[in-house]
Design a protein around this motif. Structure first.
Motif, PDB file in Angstrom:
ATOM      1  N   TYR A 285       0.829  -1.445   0.026  1.00 31.64           N
ATOM      2  CA  TYR A 285      -0.044   0.094  -0.062  1.00 31.64           C
ATOM      3  C   TYR A 285       0.421   1.671   0.243  1.00 31.64           C
ATOM      4  O   TYR A 285       0.283   2.480  -0.737  1.00 31.64           O
ATOM      5  CB  TYR A 285      -0.691   0.186   1.127  1.00 31.64           C
ATOM      6  CG  TYR A 285      -0.345   0.190   2.541  1.00 31.64           C
ATOM      7  CD1 TYR A 285      -0.340   1.595   2.989  1.00 31.64           C
ATOM      8  CD2 TYR A 285      -0.019  -1.429   3.349  1.00 31.64           C
ATOM      9  CE1 TYR A 285       0.176   1.767   4.427  1.00 31.64           C
ATOM     10  CE2 TYR A 285       0.680  -0.236   4.857  1.00 31.64           C
ATOM     11  CZ  TYR A 285       0.711   1.333   4.871  1.00 31.64           C
ATOM     12  OH  TYR A 285       1.249   1.414   6.461  1.00 31.64           O
ATOM     13  N   LYS A 286       1.907   1.006   0.736  1.00 35.02           N
ATOM     14  CA  LYS A 286       3.066   2.321   0.564  1.00 35.02           C
ATOM     15  C   LYS A 286       3.706   2.493  -1.005  1.00 35.02           C
ATOM     16  O   LYS A 286       3.956   4.084  -1.156  1.00 35.02           O
ATOM     17  CB  LYS A 286       4.226   2.311   1.526  1.00 35.02           C
ATOM     18  CG  LYS A 286       3.911   1.878   2.918  1.00 35.02           C
ATOM     19  CD  LYS A 286       5.169   0.970   3.866  1.00 35.02           C
ATOM     20  CE  LYS A 286       4.413   1.344   5.328  1.00 35.02           C
ATOM     21  NZ  LYS A 286       5.367   0.884   6.221  1.00 35.02           N
ATOM     22  N   ASP A 287       3.198   2.182  -2.117  1.00 38.63           N
ATOM     23  CA  ASP A 287       3.569   2.209  -3.310  1.00 38.63           C
ATOM     24  C   ASP A 287       2.107   2.820  -3.713  1.00 38.63           C
ATOM     25  O   ASP A 287       2.392   2.410  -5.137  1.00 38.63           O
ATOM     26  CB  ASP A 287       3.954   1.086  -3.833  1.00 38.63           C
ATOM     27  CG  ASP A 287       5.115   0.546  -3.311  1.00 38.63           C
ATOM     28  OD1 ASP A 287       6.253   1.011  -4.019  1.00 38.63           O
ATOM     29  OD2 ASP A 287       5.273  -0.424  -2.860  1.00 38.63           O
ATOM     30  N   THR A 288       1.073   3.836  -2.761  1.00 37.81           N
ATOM     31  CA  THR A 288      -0.044   3.962  -3.900  1.00 37.81           C
ATOM     32  C   THR A 288      -0.298   5.080  -2.903  1.00 37.81           C
ATOM     33  O   THR A 288      -0.391   5.332  -1.942  1.00 37.81           O
ATOM     34  CB  THR A 288      -0.913   2.868  -3.800  1.00 37.81           C
ATOM     35  OG1 THR A 288      -1.355   2.881  -2.364  1.00 37.81           O
ATOM     36  CG2 THR A 288      -1.060   1.801  -4.189  1.00 37.81           C
ATOM     37  N   THR A 289      -1.474   6.068  -3.523  1.00 38.83           N
ATOM     38  CA  THR A 289      -1.863   6.865  -2.213  1.00 38.83           C
ATOM     39  C   THR A 289      -3.304   6.549  -1.699  1.00 38.83           C
ATOM     40  O   THR A 289      -3.727   6.455  -2.509  1.00 38.83           O
ATOM     41  CB  THR A 289      -2.396   8.400  -2.904  1.00 38.83           C
ATOM     42  OG1 THR A 289      -0.953   8.424  -3.481  1.00 38.83           O
ATOM     43  CG2 THR A 289      -2.512   9.612  -2.521  1.00 38.83           C
ATOM     44  N   PRO A 290      -3.096   6.040  -0.797  1.00 41.38           N
ATOM     45  CA  PRO A 290      -4.993   5.824  -0.003  1.00 41.38           C
ATOM     46  C   PRO A 290      -5.483   6.572  -0.115  1.00 41.38           C
ATOM     47  O   PRO A 290      -5.354   7.647   0.380  1.00 41.38           O
ATOM     48  CB  PRO A 290      -5.136   4.807   0.742  1.00 41.38           C
ATOM     49  CG  PRO A 290      -2.555   4.798   0.881  1.00 41.38           C
ATOM     50  CD  PRO A 290      -2.095   5.597   0.209  1.00 41.38           C
ATOM     51  N   LEU A 291      -6.767   6.482  -0.868  1.00 36.67           N
ATOM     52  CA  LEU A 291      -8.164   6.985  -0.848  1.00 36.67           C
ATOM     53  C   LEU A 291      -9.105   7.031  -0.473  1.00 36.67           C
ATOM     54  O   LEU A 291      -9.605   8.074   0.885  1.00 36.67           O
ATOM     55  CB  LEU A 291      -8.135   7.586  -2.340  1.00 36.67           C
ATOM     56  CG  LEU A 291      -7.007   7.227  -3.092  1.00 36.67           C
ATOM     57  CD1 LEU A 291      -8.040   7.714  -5.388  1.00 36.67           C
ATOM     58  CD2 LEU A 291      -6.988   9.321  -2.869  1.00 36.67           C
ATOM     59  N   ALA A 292      -9.315   6.335  -0.150  1.00 37.82           N
ATOM     60  CA  ALA A 292     -10.544   6.295   0.766  1.00 37.82           C
ATOM     61  C   ALA A 292     -10.654   4.704   1.078  1.00 37.82           C
ATOM     62  O   ALA A 292     -10.991   3.333   0.562  1.00 37.82           O
ATOM     63  CB  ALA A 292     -12.621   6.500   0.766  1.00 37.82           C
ATOM     64  N   GLN A 293     -11.318   4.492   2.627  1.00 34.50           N
ATOM     65  CA  GLN A 293     -12.065   3.014   2.850  1.00 34.50           C
ATOM     66  C   GLN A 293     -13.232   3.251   2.370  1.00 34.50           C
ATOM     67  O   GLN A 293     -14.091   4.033   3.220  1.00 34.50           O
ATOM     68  CB  GLN A 293     -11.328   2.177   4.848  1.00 34.50           C
ATOM     69  CG  GLN A 293     -12.540   1.136   5.094  1.00 34.50           C
ATOM     70  CD  GLN A 293     -12.081   0.686   6.173  1.00 34.50           C
ATOM     71  OE1 GLN A 293     -11.418   1.153   7.083  1.00 34.50           O
ATOM     72  NE2 GLN A 293     -13.095  -0.169   6.587  1.00 34.50           N
ATOM     73  N   LEU A 294     -13.886   1.941   2.047  1.00 35.27           N
ATOM     74  CA  LEU A 294     -15.210   2.200   1.680  1.00 35.27           C
ATOM     75  C   LEU A 294     -16.159   1.000   2.999  1.00 35.27           C
ATOM     76  O   LEU A 294     -17.165   1.419   2.621  1.00 35.27           O
ATOM     77  CB  LEU A 294     -15.640   2.190   0.598  1.00 35.27           C
ATOM     78  CG  LEU A 294     -14.706   3.848  -0.450  1.00 35.27           C
ATOM     79  CD1 LEU A 294     -15.341   2.920  -1.688  1.00 35.27           C
ATOM     80  CD2 LEU A 294     -15.782   4.351  -0.772  1.00 35.27           C
ATOM     81  N   THR A 295     -15.564  -0.097   3.141  1.00 31.45           N
ATOM     82  CA  THR A 295     -16.646  -0.771   2.724  1.00 31.45           C
ATOM     83  C   THR A 295     -15.953  -1.778   4.141  1.00 31.45           C
ATOM     84  O   THR A 295     -14.622  -1.304   4.425  1.00 31.45           O
ATOM     85  CB  THR A 295     -16.968  -1.616   2.485  1.00 31.45           C
ATOM     86  OG1 THR A 295     -16.504  -2.542   1.502  1.00 31.45           O
ATOM     87  CG2 THR A 295     -18.075  -0.628   1.090  1.00 31.45           C
TER      88      THR A 295
END
Length: 330
Positions: A116-126
């Motif tokens: 996940y550190k190789d991305t930009t976390p945008l939002a948890q949804l569910t």
């Protein structure tokens, strides 16, 4: 006079450009967007991506066309490698994921160098929960009878999941066995590219049981094609699942939450992140999304980008502990 006029015109243009920049207005997104489900059709990622794009369009939260692409392989690890290396600056391609984005990075077998550190976390949804599922005509009516047979001779029982060994469906499948005193390495696990394929294997008599998420099993349960022996939630779920016991109720001290969220490329710009922060919050608050959650048997669990990233760090610690206990950590 011409020089004065030209100077005045150029000055006005420059000031307008400067004001536009300072106002922070962004034209993003200005072309079609793609949401990738890093699995085959029919599983939790695929359903999440399709629900997400459908409601964003129906609620007019995104003006641009949004399409879903399926990119199966390695329980999400194959596409994540491509996403991290080739799409790191492409804000027009998002990806949905869940615990495998952490698990694949921490596990020993088939380890992914990306997480996940190789991305930009945008939002948890569910949030969702794991389920141990058998065919409707299976002789097994409770989780302990299945585990007793695995303990007696694991070579005779085939369990399956929609992701590679050491990833989420595998963890869901072997965690009850491990907590029941079975060496998880002896469990005969067969992996498929997506929850849909795993269910097809179950219904086709190519597996005795599968570990999957409860939402993926919901339509088959309603149709009377499967039985769910246990769920990994801390407490019983409601609605169509109210009669299904938890692992803990069944005397097995185990639980596992499946969160699902949306990620952007690592090198996302501030205005692009701000757009998704606002848009995904609006999505979460919309009545259309609440109805979609109900239709898919998903539990709402929204976290913004900063909270989601903090949560992922906590999850990383927890999952590493689980993988260590299962002898699967790198």
């Amino acid at each position: 006079m011409w020089k004065v006029g030209a100077f005045t015109l150029l000055t006005a243009v420059a000031l307008t450009a400067c004001g536009s920049k300072e106002s922070g207005k962004s034209s993003y997104p200005e072309k079609p967007l793609v949401v990738v489900a890093p699995s085959g059709a029919g599983g939790g990622w695929d359903k999440t991506a399709r629900s997400l794009t459908k409601i964003l369009a129906e609620a007019k939260l995104v003006d641009q066309t949004m399409t879903v692409e399926n990119k199966p392989g390695g329980g999400g690890a194959v596409y994540l490698a491509e996403y991290a290396t080739q799409e790191s600056k492409n804000p027009y391609k998002l990806i949905v994921s869940s615990p495998p984005i952490i698990i694949n990075n921490l596990k020993k077998e088939g380890n992914s160098p990306y997480g996940y550190k190789d991305t930009t976390p945008l939002a948890q949804l569910t949030k969702d929960f794991g389920a141990i599922v058998v065919a409707a005509d299976s002789k097994y009516t409770d989780i302990k009878s299945l585990l007793d047979d695995i303990k007696a001779d694991s070579s005779k029982i085939t369990v399956a999941g929609g992701s590679a060994p050491g990833s989420m469906d595998h963890v869901i499948t072997v965690l009850p066995a491990y907590k029941y005193g079975i060496d998880p390495k002896t469990v005969k696990y067969v992996s498929y590219d997506g929850g849909g394929e795993a269910i097809a294997a179950l219904l086709g008599k190519n597996a005795d049981a599968i570990g999957t998420d409860i939402s993926s099993a919901a339509e088959y349960l309603k149709a009377g094609k499967v039985k769910v022996l246990a769920v990994t939630s801390a407490e019983r779920l409601g609605g169509d699942f109210k009669d299904i016991p938890t692992l803990k109720e069944s005397g097995i001290d185990a639980e596992f939450t499946i969160w699902r969220g949306v990620f952007g490329p690592k090198e996302m710009k501030d205005d692009e992140l701000a757009f998704w922060e606002k848009t995904l919050k609006s999505l979460n608050d919309s009545e259309a999304w609440k109805k979609e959650l109900q239709a898919n048997a998903w539990e709402p669990e929204y976290k913004n980008s900063a909270d989601f990233e903090k949560f992922l760090g906590e999850q990383e610690v927890l999952i590493k502990d689980v993988l260590n206990a299962l002898g699967m950590a790198k």
